[in-house]
Design a protein around this motif. Structure first.
Motif, PDB file in Angstrom:
ATOM      1  N   THR A 107      30.656  44.235  45.432  1.00  0.00           N
ATOM      2  CA  THR A 107      30.480  44.925  44.143  1.00  0.00           C
ATOM      3  C   THR A 107      30.961  44.017  43.003  1.00  0.00           C
ATOM      4  OG1 THR A 107      32.668  45.899  44.058  1.00  0.00           O
ATOM      5  CG2 THR A 107      31.017  47.108  45.285  1.00  0.00           C
TER       6      THR A 107
ATOM      7  N   ASP B  98      31.234  44.268  53.810  1.00  0.00           N
ATOM      8  CA  ASP B  98      31.449  44.709  52.434  1.00  0.00           C
ATOM      9  C   ASP B  98      32.653  43.921  51.893  1.00  0.00           C
ATOM     10  OD1 ASP B  98      32.313  45.997  50.139  1.00  0.00           O
ATOM     11  OD2 ASP B  98      32.083  48.020  50.943  1.00  0.00           O
TER      12      ASP B  98
ATOM     13  N   SER C 142      32.463  45.498  40.446  1.00  0.00           N
ATOM     14  CA  SER C 142      33.414  46.341  39.715  1.00  0.00           C
ATOM     15  C   SER C 142      34.864  45.940  39.955  1.00  0.00           C
ATOM     16  CB  SER C 142      33.217  47.805  40.134  1.00  0.00           C
ATOM     17  OG  SER C 142      33.367  47.927  41.531  1.00  0.00           O
ATOM     18  N   LYS C 143      35.068  44.943  40.814  1.00  0.00           N
ATOM     19  CA  LYS C 143      36.456  44.547  41.103  1.00  0.00           C
ATOM     20  C   LYS C 143      36.751  43.217  40.387  1.00  0.00           C
ATOM     21  CE  LYS C 143      36.061  48.007  44.078  1.00  0.00           C
ATOM     22  NZ  LYS C 143      34.916  48.902  44.099  1.00  0.00           N
TER      23      LYS C 143
ATOM     24  N   HIS D 175      34.543  52.299  53.639  1.00  0.00           N
ATOM     25  CA  HIS D 175      34.375  53.057  52.400  1.00  0.00           C
ATOM     26  C   HIS D 175      33.278  54.106  52.565  1.00  0.00           C
ATOM     27  CE1 HIS D 175      33.449  53.742  48.091  1.00  0.00           C
ATOM     28  NE2 HIS D 175      34.723  53.456  47.929  1.00  0.00           N
TER      29      HIS D 175
ATOM     30  N   HIS E 108      36.468  44.034  47.776  1.00  0.00           N
ATOM     31  CA  HIS E 108      37.812  43.676  47.299  1.00  0.00           C
ATOM     32  C   HIS E 108      38.173  42.227  47.603  1.00  0.00           C
ATOM     33  CE1 HIS E 108      38.931  47.817  46.170  1.00  0.00           C
ATOM     34  NE2 HIS E 108      38.017  48.108  47.095  1.00  0.00           N
TER      35      HIS E 108
ATOM     36  N   GLY F 115      27.832  49.813  42.656  1.00  0.00           N
ATOM     37  CA  GLY F 115      28.350  49.391  43.957  1.00  0.00           C
ATOM     38  C   GLY F 115      28.001  50.414  45.015  1.00  0.00           C
ATOM     39  N   PHE F 116      28.330  51.656  44.710  1.00  0.00           N
ATOM     40  CA  PHE F 116      28.060  52.754  45.648  1.00  0.00           C
ATOM     41  C   PHE F 116      26.555  52.828  45.921  1.00  0.00           C
ATOM     42  CE2 PHE F 116      28.083  56.837  47.544  1.00  0.00           C
ATOM     43  CZ  PHE F 116      29.401  57.163  47.850  1.00  0.00           C
TER      44      PHE F 116
HETATM   45  C1  LIG Z   1      35.018  48.787  49.849  1.00  0.00           C
HETATM   46  C2  LIG Z   1      34.226  49.360  48.738  1.00  0.00           C
HETATM   47  N1  LIG Z   1      32.884  49.292  48.788  1.00  0.00           N
HETATM   48  C3  LIG Z   1      32.119  49.806  47.812  1.00  0.00           C
HETATM   49  C4  LIG Z   1      32.670  50.425  46.716  1.00  0.00           C
HETATM   50  C5  LIG Z   1      31.790  51.011  45.656  1.00  0.00           C
HETATM   51  O1  LIG Z   1      31.815  50.175  44.553  1.00  0.00           O
HETATM   52  P1  LIG Z   1      31.656  50.687  43.053  1.00  0.00           P
HETATM   53  O2  LIG Z   1      32.939  51.336  42.660  1.00  0.00           O
HETATM   54  O3  LIG Z   1      31.426  49.407  42.318  1.00  0.00           O
HETATM   55  O4  LIG Z   1      30.504  51.615  43.011  1.00  0.00           O
HETATM   56  C6  LIG Z   1      34.054  50.518  46.625  1.00  0.00           C
HETATM   57  C7  LIG Z   1      34.659  51.180  45.450  1.00  0.00           C
HETATM   58  O5  LIG Z   1      35.808  51.224  45.224  1.00  0.00           O
HETATM   59  C8  LIG Z   1      34.847  49.968  47.650  1.00  0.00           C
HETATM   60  O6  LIG Z   1      36.174  50.028  47.597  1.00  0.00           O
END
Ligand SMILES: Cc1ncc(COP(=O)(O)O)c(C=O)c1O
Length: 408
Positions: free
Chosen positions: A258, A227, A260-261, A156, A230, A131-132
């Motif tokens: 992402t 983005d 990852s959520k 973020h 969430h 994600g990052f």
């Molecule tokens: C708003 C937002 N964007 C991007 C990310 C990055 O995602 P990842 O944790 O999947 O790398 C996060 C991570 O918590 C996030 O909260």
């Protein structure tokens, strides 16, 4: 020394000549604050389920009610998701062993990209293994020196870092404030500009005022990336995120989210016009020069997308749970900030010592929430963040509230 007077911000620059040696004061501060900072980097014994365990320094697994994971729809162990991932693991093996540009992608990657493009109503989508890293790649790929990125004040850090990596200038506008955005856009007329906002803010759980922010973007002739980390799958009648909830999908230039959520996986995607996605495949370095997601992960994400978009039952359950939890906290007199969603801050305000004292009590009593300290949040806005899940039962919510009541 009262170690709670210091935060990470005090050691950021370091004082040593050798960058490979951290500042001794930092190491000493870490020692002195160990009672507090053991709240960070916890190790779960059972994955991000609603009921999990945390493995303590004693090596024992302690049961906790999990309100710290982003597993918003509870899909991490959904039978269809597991079956799809397991099948792909057997068929394609463990790793992708190559960058998507050269050799790492499979037919499963292509199918997911097509499905995500359709899901978001865009011409094309591309996958990232983080994600990052996805945010870094997109922004460093699109922006260049001299450009100005107007970021929401609570954006973020991956968005800020992406702008910096591009050599472009990050300019923060007041959180969710269209008038301030307008003012700052006008201060940078002449530069190539882009606006970066989130769908649901990751710590305070408020939904962005996207229609009003987009009015400002459009009157200034500037595009927006949203983005939806969430908000994807969790809000909007069919789970398409805040842009769907607020009816502005067609007005947003790039859709980033992402896995990852709510997808309960890892990685991210960006969706937009065919030309921009094609451009990014060549210029987003975190795509072109980093191995592709393993096929098993892709298959799990694909199945999660199917489950989450089949109907709105999980989203409705999530919204109901979140409202119930927020109401319960309000009944205890706890300030949940601007949250209207499943991301629920428990505001502590000023006072680092109290944050960690309460945090330790919550952990001991078996409630797993995440502490947020300065500089992640303002010095007077320290908080815990609770992530509500559709997988929480009514009993889980009540039990969590009882623990909060006992510890606050
Ligand atoms: C708003 C937002 N964007 C991007 C990310 C990055 O995602 P990842 O944790 O999947 O790398 C996060 C991570 O918590 C996030 O909260």
């Amino acid at each position: 020394m009262d170690a709670t007077r210091f935060s990470l911000a005090d050691f950021f620059l370091g004082f040593n000549d050798d960058p490979l040696q951290p500042d001794e004061a930092f190491t000493e501060w870490r020692e002195q604050t160990r009672w507090a900072t053991t709240l960070f980097e916890p190790a779960m014994g059972h994955g991000p389920d609603a009921h999990t365990t945390l493995v303590g320094e004693d090596g024992e697994a302690h049961p906790v009610l999990n309100f710290a994971s982003y597993n918003y729809l509870g899909l991490n162990k959904h039978p269809e998701v597991l079956a799809a991932a397991e099948q792909a693991l057997r068929d394609y093996g463990t790793g992708s062993c190559g960058s998507p540009l050269l050799s790492g992608a499979t037919d499963l990657h292509r199918r997911l990209e097509h499905k995500l493009a359709e899901f978001t109503g865009r011409e094309a989508a591309m996958l990232f293994n983080s994600g990052f890293g996805g945010a870094l790649g997109v922004l460093a790929g699109l922006l260049r020196k001299g450009d100005v990125a107007l970021l929401d004040g609570r954006a973020h850090i991956c968005l800020i870092d992406g702008v910096k990596l591009a050599g472009a200038r990050p300019v923060l506008f007041d959180h969710d404030d269209p008038a301030d955005l307008d003012k700052r856009l006008k201060e940078h007329v002449g530069a190539r500009r882009v606006v970066l906002a989130e769908g649901i803010y990751s710590i305070h759980g408020d939904v962005a005022k996207l229609p009003e922010l987009l009015d400002v973007c459009e009157s200034n002739g500037v595009g927006m990336l949203v983005d939806e980390a969430h908000s994807v799958l969790t809000v909007g009648p069919t789970g398409r995120g805040a842009v769907e909830l607020l009816g502005v999908s067609d007005r947003v230039g790039l859709y980033y989210a992402t896995f990852s959520k709510a997808f309960a996986s890892i990685g991210s995607f960006v969706a937009g016009d065919k030309e921009v996605i094609d451009y990014l495949r060549w210029y987003a370095n975190s795509y072109a020069f980093s191995a592709a997601l393993p096929a098993s992960v892709v298959a799990g994400i694909d199945a999660a997308l199917d489950v989450a978009t089949r109907d709105d039952s999980l989203r409705n359950q999530l919204a109901e749970n979140a409202a119930c939890f927020r109401d319960g906290l309000h009944a205890l007199g706890i300030d949940t900030g601007p949250s209207t969603t499943h991301v629920v801050p428990l505001m502590v305000g000023k006072g680092r010592r109290r944050l960690y004292e309460v945090g330790n009590k919550l952990r001991e009593q078996g409630l797993f929430v995440s502490p947020f300290d300065y500089p992640s949040v303002p010095d007077d806005g320290l908080c815990f963040r609770a992530c509500v899940s559709a997988a929480h039962t009514r009993e889980d919510l009540d039990a969590a509230l009882q623990i909060v009541k006992a510890c606050w």
